[in-house]
Design an enzyme around this catalytic site. Sequence first.
Site, mmCIF file in Angstrom:
data_model
loop_
_atom_site.group_PDB
_atom_site.id
_atom_site.type_symbol
_atom_site.label_atom_id
_atom_site.label_comp_id
_atom_site.label_asym_id
_atom_site.label_seq_id
_atom_site.Cartn_x
_atom_site.Cartn_y
_atom_site.Cartn_z
ATOM 1 N N PRO A 89 -7.190 -4.719 -0.998
ATOM 2 C CA PRO A 89 -5.916 -5.069 -1.621
ATOM 3 C C PRO A 89 -5.330 -3.866 -2.369
ATOM 4 C CG PRO A 89 -7.523 -6.794 -2.000
ATOM 5 C CD PRO A 89 -8.267 -5.643 -1.390
ATOM 6 N N TRP A 90 -4.020 -3.680 -2.247
ATOM 7 C CA TRP A 90 -3.394 -2.540 -2.900
ATOM 8 C C TRP A 90 -3.370 -2.689 -4.416
ATOM 9 C CZ3 TRP A 90 0.678 -3.997 -5.794
ATOM 10 C CH2 TRP A 90 1.454 -5.093 -5.385
ATOM 11 N N CYS A 91 -3.495 -3.895 -4.922
ATOM 12 C CA CYS A 91 -3.429 -4.140 -6.368
ATOM 13 C C CYS A 91 -4.836 -4.074 -6.986
ATOM 14 C CB CYS A 91 -2.811 -5.511 -6.618
ATOM 15 S SG CYS A 91 -2.803 -5.977 -8.359
ATOM 16 N N PRO A 92 -5.033 -3.236 -8.002
ATOM 17 C CA PRO A 92 -6.355 -3.148 -8.627
ATOM 18 C C PRO A 92 -6.783 -4.449 -9.311
ATOM 19 C CG PRO A 92 -4.767 -1.742 -9.774
ATOM 20 C CD PRO A 92 -4.080 -2.282 -8.564
ATOM 21 N N ARG B 41 -8.249 -6.579 -6.596
ATOM 22 C CA ARG B 41 -9.580 -6.071 -6.221
ATOM 23 C C ARG B 41 -10.624 -6.491 -7.255
ATOM 24 N NH1 ARG B 41 -6.619 -1.377 -4.996
ATOM 25 N NH2 ARG B 41 -7.439 -0.311 -6.831
#
Length: 129
Positions: free
Chosen positions: A41-44, A47
């Site tokens: 996922p691009w969002c930390p 993640r």
Amino acid sequence: MPIVTDFKLPASTGALALPGQSSAAIFIAFITADDPHTNQPWCPDVRAALPYIKAAFSADSAPDLAFVSVGQIPEWKDKSNVYRTKWNVHNVPTVVRFEAVSGVVKETGRLVEGEILNEKKLSNFIRGQ
């Protein structure tokens, strides 16, 4: 119960199909799409939350959970996207609980971002407490 990764989000909460018994809840986790370069996922925040979500909903007695991707960054940042306008999701990850209330499917709770990382809060949320 299963974790569904290919869930088709209906047009409204009223069109959500609840599992078997009328008192059952369904949970939807709004997460981001995977970054094509990292396959994560691009969002930390997503993640960080995914291991907690997957662990909490993997138990044999866990209720149904559906993952819904809000898309890549440009889609998510668009203030008119369907997740913001029809589903009231303004942060990712967001886990929403839906149940029948007086015969109508309604949102009965949600956890957002860092709240999901609190295992006790997540467990209580799943149990409806």
